[in-house]
Design a protein around this motif. Structure first.
Motif, short mmCIF file in Angstrom:
data_model
loop_
_atom_site.label_atom_id
_atom_site.label_comp_id
_atom_site.label_asym_id
_atom_site.label_seq_id
_atom_site.Cartn_x
_atom_site.Cartn_y
_atom_site.Cartn_z
N ALA A 66 7.08 -3.87 13.98
CA ALA A 66 6.05 -4.45 12.92
C ALA A 66 6.60 -5.74 12.50
O ALA A 66 4.64 -6.11 12.06
N HIS A 67 7.18 -6.80 12.86
CA HIS A 67 7.01 -8.04 12.80
C HIS A 67 6.83 -8.55 13.31
O HIS A 67 5.83 -9.49 13.22
N ARG A 69 3.90 -8.08 15.57
CA ARG A 69 2.23 -7.44 15.17
C ARG A 69 2.29 -8.28 14.15
O ARG A 69 0.71 -8.71 14.68
N GLU A 70 2.76 -8.56 13.52
CA GLU A 70 2.54 -9.45 12.09
C GLU A 70 2.04 -10.86 12.30
O GLU A 70 0.67 -11.60 11.87
N GLY A 94 6.53 -15.97 9.10
CA GLY A 94 7.82 -14.90 9.08
C GLY A 94 8.93 -15.25 7.71
O GLY A 94 9.69 -15.00 7.41
#
Length: 373
Positions: A66-67, A69-70, A94
């Motif tokens: 998920a990270h 992908r962000e 991030g």
């Protein structure tokens, strides 16, 4: 040359048989039955590609995916050779979730892919791009020494490993009954002989008193190291053990930031530092740690992922050990060669890896972004 597309994958790679270490023996974890892998494939506008990966055990890979992908969109249009600048940009993308743990472990797959791509563009194996000191590295086996295996099986697998050309054997310890650890260890030493390098790994399950007593009890066995005798974050405790014992201490695999590993170096808490590229956040931070470890006169024995670490160990000034665990081998088409107690650095450009067709059966998630979308 610019980055045109980024593809991420989440794979669950099954183990042939579940394995148990001391964390299972003490009731803190369940047996390990699969390795979750985050892959990153970066493609440039001239068609060249780089492959990187990170991993987790038991939990965390969905969070990594998920990270990644962000933040993946920040790669598009970048010059992939500017690895330091890209890494810094992704850290800031991030920043609110910090610079360790899942946040940087997600970046590890990206960072490894960028280094793989850079070496491929140069037409060099990654080890030679970094500046290799040797074409092979010492190798020891771990996968045959887990605690769920009866002693006779551990001895049999040790013999098989040595017969295949592997140079050393590591066995798991850290059971609630230390006497059982000592019994198994003495039997393995007798079986493989005095001259074979032998290591043990307690997987953080002892307190300081138990670790000291065990260390004193096994001095005569001539162990290469005692691994993770204490909690991974007990740098002071490891430093005390290192000062009290003749057998070197090894630890660092669980630490997920450069400052945590530097603390072990500063306190002289280890004889063998064990950074892990996926856990510490990639090759870029690993190289910072390795430079400081060498300056301090330490040995480095990177943890797991031999497919990456064979290159980094070959580029370290001191002759390092690499851990042979074959669990990720089914993901890749290629295999690593071993002979005479050493793992041969692949002569293929980059890491020398490509994903196997069979790996698609284990893919749980997939994401792709590109400049054209």
């Amino acid at each position: 040359m610019r980055i045109d597309s980024v593809r991420l994958g989440h794979y669950a790679v099954p183990l042939a048989n579940p394995v148990s270490d001391a964390k299972v023996a003490t009731g803190r974890q369940r047996p390990l039955s699969q390795i979750d892998v985050l892959t990153c494939e970066i493609t440039t506008d001239d068609g060249l590609g780089g492959l990187g990966f990170s991993y987790t055990t038991r939990a965390g890979c969905r969070a990594q995916f998920a990270h990644a992908r962000e933040v993946a969109g920040n790669l598009l249009g970048e010059d992939p050779s500017d690895i330091g600048r890209i890494y810094d940009r992704l850290l800031w993308a991030g920043a609110s979730v910090g610079r360790s743990g899942v946040a940087t472990q997600a970046l590890a797959a990206v960072d490894v892919a960028l280094w793989d791509l850079k070496a491929k563009r140069a037409g060099l194996p990654l080890a030679k791009l970094l500046g290799a000191y040797r074409d092979s590295v010492r190798v020891y086996n771990t996968s045959g020494g887990y605690l769920q295996a009866p002693l006779e099986e551990v001895k049999e697998k040790a013999g098989q490993s040595l017969g295949s050309g592997i140079g050393g054997i590591k066995v798991k310890v850290g059971q609630p009954d230390t006497r059982e650890d000592l019994r198994r260890l003495a039997a393995v030493r007798e079986h493989i002989g005095e001259g074979v390098p032998l290591m043990v790994d307690a997987n953080q399950q002892w307190d300081r008193v138990t670790a000291l007593r065990f260390g004193r009890a096994v001095e005569e066995l001539g162990l290469v190291w005692i691994e993770e005798p204490l909690d991974a974050y007990d740098a002071e405790g490891h430093a005390q053990l290192a000062a009290a014992l003749d057998t070197p201490i090894a630890t660092g695999e669980m630490l997920s930031s450069v400052p945590d590993l530097v603390r072990l170096i500063d306190l002289r808490a280890v004889g063998y530092l064990q950074p892990d590229v996926p856990r510490v956040g990639g090759i870029t931070p690993y190289l910072k740690v390795a430079a400081l470890a060498d300056h301090a006169g330490l040995q480095v024995a990177p943890h797991f992922v031999m497919e990456i670490h064979v290159h980094l160990a070959a580029a370290y000034p001191r002759d390092s050990w690499v851990e042979h665990i074959e669990w990720l081998s089914p993901l890749f088409r290629e295999r690593l060669d071993i002979e005479g107690g050493r793992m041969i650095v692949p002569d293929r450009p980059g890491l020398g890896l490509s994903l196997a067709e069979e790996a698609r059966a284990w893919r749980l998630d997939d994401f792709r972004t590109s400049k054209g979308r």
